[in-house]
Structures are given as C-alpha cells and as structure tokens.
Design a protein around this motif. Structure first.
Motif, PDB file in Angstrom:
ATOM      1  N   VAL A 245       0.865  -1.553   0.291  1.00 42.39           N
ATOM      2  CA  VAL A 245       0.133   0.117   0.089  1.00 42.39           C
ATOM      3  C   VAL A 245       0.754   1.159  -0.092  1.00 42.39           C
ATOM      4  N   ARG A 246       1.855   1.062   0.475  1.00 41.38           N
ATOM      5  CA  ARG A 246       2.759   2.144   0.926  1.00 41.38           C
ATOM      6  C   ARG A 246       3.595   2.954  -0.534  1.00 41.38           C
ATOM      7  N   LYS A 247       3.766   1.293  -0.868  1.00 44.52           N
ATOM      8  CA  LYS A 247       4.262   1.864  -2.476  1.00 44.52           C
ATOM      9  C   LYS A 247       3.749   2.212  -3.592  1.00 44.52           C
ATOM     10  N   GLN A 248       2.083   1.726  -3.511  1.00 45.14           N
ATOM     11  CA  GLN A 248       1.420   2.660  -4.276  1.00 45.14           C
ATOM     12  C   GLN A 248       1.190   3.769  -4.057  1.00 45.14           C
ATOM     13  N   LEU A 249       0.945   4.317  -3.002  1.00 40.98           N
ATOM     14  CA  LEU A 249       0.919   5.740  -2.839  1.00 40.98           C
ATOM     15  C   LEU A 249       1.997   6.528  -2.869  1.00 40.98           C
ATOM     16  N   GLU A 250       3.731   5.715  -2.719  1.00 40.33           N
ATOM     17  CA  GLU A 250       4.829   6.334  -3.093  1.00 40.33           C
ATOM     18  C   GLU A 250       4.723   6.448  -4.880  1.00 40.33           C
ATOM     19  N   GLN A 251       3.944   5.611  -5.357  1.00 37.71           N
ATOM     20  CA  GLN A 251       3.787   5.191  -6.844  1.00 37.71           C
ATOM     21  C   GLN A 251       2.978   6.377  -7.719  1.00 37.71           C
ATOM     22  N   SER A 252       1.969   7.064  -6.885  1.00 39.72           N
ATOM     23  CA  SER A 252       1.293   7.865  -7.260  1.00 39.72           C
ATOM     24  C   SER A 252       1.414   9.739  -7.292  1.00 39.72           C
ATOM     25  N   LEU A 253       2.827   9.707  -6.146  1.00 40.77           N
ATOM     26  CA  LEU A 253       2.910  11.214  -5.893  1.00 40.77           C
ATOM     27  C   LEU A 253       4.464  10.841  -6.462  1.00 40.77           C
ATOM     28  N   ASN A 254       4.862   9.587  -7.562  1.00 43.88           N
ATOM     29  CA  ASN A 254       6.155  10.303  -8.300  1.00 43.88           C
ATOM     30  C   ASN A 254       5.549  10.378  -9.389  1.00 43.88           C
ATOM     31  N   ASN A 255       4.133   9.763  -9.639  1.00 42.89           N
ATOM     32  CA  ASN A 255       3.636  10.690 -10.988  1.00 42.89           C
ATOM     33  C   ASN A 255       2.994  11.905 -11.248  1.00 42.89           C
ATOM     34  N   THR A 256       3.487  12.369  -9.717  1.00 43.12           N
ATOM     35  CA  THR A 256       2.643  13.775 -10.135  1.00 43.12           C
ATOM     36  C   THR A 256       3.487  14.758  -9.946  1.00 43.12           C
ATOM     37  N   MET A 261       9.546  11.024  -5.265  1.00 40.55           N
ATOM     38  CA  MET A 261      10.393   9.778  -4.111  1.00 40.55           C
ATOM     39  C   MET A 261      11.372   8.891  -4.260  1.00 40.55           C
ATOM     40  N   LYS A 262      11.388   8.122  -5.630  1.00 41.27           N
ATOM     41  CA  LYS A 262      12.754   8.117  -6.680  1.00 41.27           C
ATOM     42  C   LYS A 262      13.829   8.625  -6.191  1.00 41.27           C
ATOM     43  N   ARG A 263      13.729   9.893  -6.647  1.00 39.17           N
ATOM     44  CA  ARG A 263      14.642  10.924  -6.360  1.00 39.17           C
ATOM     45  C   ARG A 263      15.222  11.036  -4.196  1.00 39.17           C
ATOM     46  N   LEU A 264      14.382  10.936  -3.557  1.00 41.60           N
ATOM     47  CA  LEU A 264      14.216  10.781  -2.860  1.00 41.60           C
ATOM     48  C   LEU A 264      15.408  10.125  -2.084  1.00 41.60           C
ATOM     49  N   ARG A 265      15.119   8.696  -2.331  1.00 38.19           N
ATOM     50  CA  ARG A 265      15.589   7.584  -1.679  1.00 38.19           C
ATOM     51  C   ARG A 265      17.312   7.395  -2.312  1.00 38.19           C
ATOM     52  N   ALA A 266      17.499   7.928  -3.565  1.00 33.81           N
ATOM     53  CA  ALA A 266      18.710   7.970  -4.311  1.00 33.81           C
ATOM     54  C   ALA A 266      19.472   8.513  -3.532  1.00 33.81           C
ATOM     55  N   ALA A 267      18.957   9.977  -3.089  1.00 34.48           N
ATOM     56  CA  ALA A 267      19.816  11.344  -2.643  1.00 34.48           C
ATOM     57  C   ALA A 267      19.869  10.884  -0.452  1.00 34.48           C
ATOM     58  N   PHE A 268      19.105  10.163  -1.094  1.00 33.35           N
ATOM     59  CA  PHE A 268      19.473   9.572   1.039  1.00 33.35           C
ATOM     60  C   PHE A 268      18.919   8.433   1.083  1.00 33.35           C
ATOM     61  N   PRO A 269      20.304   6.913   0.728  1.00 37.70           N
ATOM     62  CA  PRO A 269      19.723   5.736   0.802  1.00 37.70           C
ATOM     63  C   PRO A 269      19.460   5.432   2.294  1.00 37.70           C
ATOM     64  N   LYS A 270      20.230   6.173   3.198  1.00 33.13           N
ATOM     65  CA  LYS A 270      20.836   5.721   4.729  1.00 33.13           C
ATOM     66  C   LYS A 270      19.928   6.219   5.674  1.00 33.13           C
ATOM     67  N   TRP A 271      18.277   6.623   5.484  1.00 38.27           N
ATOM     68  CA  TRP A 271      17.762   7.097   6.273  1.00 38.27           C
ATOM     69  C   TRP A 271      17.013   5.894   6.388  1.00 38.27           C
ATOM     70  N   LYS A 272      15.685   6.709   7.695  1.00 39.25           N
ATOM     71  CA  LYS A 272      15.203   5.242   8.392  1.00 39.25           C
ATOM     72  C   LYS A 272      13.621   5.005   7.107  1.00 39.25           C
ATOM     73  N   GLU A 273      12.864   4.026   7.345  1.00 37.36           N
ATOM     74  CA  GLU A 273      11.541   4.314   7.067  1.00 37.36           C
ATOM     75  C   GLU A 273      11.454   4.914   7.546  1.00 37.36           C
ATOM     76  N   GLU A 274      11.018   5.091   8.758  1.00 40.35           N
ATOM     77  CA  GLU A 274       9.525   6.362   9.434  1.00 40.35           C
ATOM     78  C   GLU A 274      10.366   7.342   8.606  1.00 40.35           C
ATOM     79  N   ASP A 275      11.859   8.166   8.191  1.00 45.43           N
ATOM     80  CA  ASP A 275      11.719   9.264   7.633  1.00 45.43           C
ATOM     81  C   ASP A 275      10.702   9.413   6.059  1.00 45.43           C
TER      82      ASP A 275
END
Length: 328
Positions: A245-256, A261-275
């Motif tokens: 469900v979380r990935k589905q919401l991420e994909q929706s935000l990526n589309n708009t 979210m893809k760029r955020l995870r690439a820029a900060f790969p060591k973040w906690k999932e909560e962040d």
C-alpha cells in the motif's frame, strides 16, 4: 395497689398463654426496679412446666436474683436454685449468663462470710468476663477484617469501573481520531487522484470515500456499526505498515511530482523508513493529526521530526526541489 394489679395482670397472661418463657422475660424486666414483683411472678410459674433445661436454669437464676434483691440474702432453696443455675451455665453457656450466675454466687457467699468460696466464684466470673472480652475483641477484629475486605472490593470495583470507563473513552477518542484521519486521507488522496487521472492514487480510495460518507451520515445512530470502523482501520493500517500500500502511494506521488520519492531514496539511501514515510505523508498533503495517527506518534514528535528532516534536505543538491514538493 399498683403492685397487686401488675401481678394479677401477669398471672392472667400466664393463664391465657401455653408457653411460660414470655413470663421469664417479664420477670427479668422487673427485677432491677421491682424485684419483689418479679419474685411474686416467678413464684406463680411451676418450674416443672418449663420446656427446657435452659429455661429452668434461667428460672433458677432469676428466682435467686429477685430473692436477693428483695431480702439481701438467700434462703436454702434459693441458693440451691442458684447453684443449679451456675452448674448449668458453666457446662452449656452462654457466657453472659454464666458470668452473671457466678458473680451473684460470689456476692451471696461473701455476704454470708464464706469469703473463700466467694473468692472462687468471683474468679470464675472474672475468667468468663475475660473470655467475653476476648470474644468481643475477636468479633471486632473480624468485623474490621470484613469491613476491610468489603472496602477493598468496593475500591476494586470502583477502580475497575473507572478503568473501563477510561478505556471506553480512549477507544472512543481513538475511533474519532481514526475516522478524522480517514476523512483527511480521503480528501488528500482525492487530490492526488485528480492530478493523476491515468492511474489510481490509492486502491482503497473508493472504499474509504464510501465509509467516511456512511460514518458522517449515520454518526450517532444504531446504523453506525463496528464494521465501518473495522474497514476504516484496515485502510489506515495499510498505510501504516503494508509495504504494498505504501509503494502504491509512493508511485502516485512519483507520477504527480517528477519521481520525487525515487529521487529522495537515491539521494538519502541511509534514511530510516520512518523518515521516508514522514516525507511521503507530508508531501501527499496529510495533516499533522493524520500523520501522527499513521505513524502512531505524538504531534510534537511529528513536528520535531519533520523540522529535522527539512534541515537535512536544505544542503542537498535537490534540496529546493524536495522542499517545494513538501510545501505544495
């Protein structure tokens, strides 16, 4: 004249009553103020007609006591009656009558210069008095114990009731919090849906929209069943912990928002999932109340965490872009 009338009334009562025990009670009530009247009344009662040995022992004691109160000595028959009474109560009780019988015996013996025998009788009366006092103390202790137990039970049930009321209130507040979050989710996800018409923003949006509408239509009525809360909770729980469900919401935000979210995870790969979740929910337009519900954290924690997250974004190469998505 008064005394004669009183005695005649008592005798008439005896003649009309099959049982004589009431007469013993009548005599007992007269002894202190009118011992001679009590003695006349007792003389009219045939001892052999008494129903039990206990009544006979009471009769003997009352006869001796009323005789002593009237003449201040006992004749042989009265002292013999008192002796029988002492022996019966010594063997069978009760202790109060036992003590009074020995006390009277000691008084009579001392008055007739039989000091040794009187001392023995007084000691027996004293021993019984101590037994009565110990029994009274035991009863007091038992009463205190029972009172303490009852008080404990009352406090327990009161505390239990208060706890249940508190739990019900907390449950009600949590339900209201969940449903409030659900309404905010519906609004925010609807906005995402409108920006991304080609793909659904969130699979549960239609269900969430329907449930929120039912809640606000039927709130406070018997039609609002726990099933509605259960379904809303399942959707909220999905956003809390279901990776799909979380990935589905991420994909929706990526589309708009240009694959934010893809760029955020690439820029900060060591973040906690909560962040990532905090950024995702904030960028999706969820309020602090909804985010605190989804993350199961207090609002101050969410505010502090979001502030620290923004401070970490600012110096990054795409910091302005990431912050702009949060502020939309």
């Amino acid at each position: 004249m008064y005394r004669l009338v009183h005695i005649l009334a008592a005798l008439l009562m005896l003649a009309s009553c099959a049982r004589v025990s009431p007469a013993l009670r009548e005599a007992s009530s007269l002894i202190e103020d009118h011992p001679d009247s009590a003695l006349y009344l007792l003389d009219a009662i045939p001892r052999e007609r008494l129903a039990s040995d206990r009544e006979k022992a009471e009769y003997d004691y009352l006869t001796a006591y009323s005789f002593y109160k009237t003449y201040y000595f006992l004749d042989d028959s009265s002292e013999a009656a008192l002796q029988r009474s002492c022996l019966y109560f010594e063997a069978h009780g009760p202790n109060v009558e036992r003590m009074r019988a020995w006390e009277l015996m000691g008084t009579v013996q001392t008055a007739s210069a039989r000091h040794g025998s009187g001392l023995v009788s007084f000691r027996k009366a004293e021993m019984v008095a101590r037994e009565i006092e110990r029994s009274r103390l035991r009863m007091q202790m038992l009463s205190l114990l029972v009172a303490a137990i009852l008080s404990t039970l009352v406090l327990y049930f009161w505390a239990r009731k208060s706890q249940m009321e508190k739990l019900l209130l907390q449950e009600k507040q949590e339900n209201e919090r969940i449903l409030s979050a659900a309404e905010e989710l519906r609004s925010s996800l609807s906005r995402l849906q409108s920006k991304n018409a080609a793909k659904p923003a969130f699979a549960g949006l239609d269900t969430l929209d329907r449930l929120c509408e039912q809640y606000y239509v039927y709130e406070g009525t018997s039609s609002l069943q726990p099933k509605i809360l259960k379904e809303v909770r399942s959707i909220v729980e999905g956003l809390r912990s279901d990776e799909r469900v979380r990935k589905q919401l991420e994909q929706s935000l990526n589309n708009t928002s240009d694959d934010v979210m893809k760029r955020l995870r690439a820029a900060f790969p060591k973040w906690k999932e909560e962040d990532y979740s905090l950024y995702l929910f904030t960028a999706a337009g969820f309020s602090s109340t909804t985010i605190s519900t989804l993350l199961e954290k207090d609002k101050p924690y969410v505010y502090n965490r979001l502030y620290r997250l923004k401070e970490r974004l600012r110096p990054s190469p795409d910091g302005d872009f990431f912050l702009s998505v949060l502020e939309k």
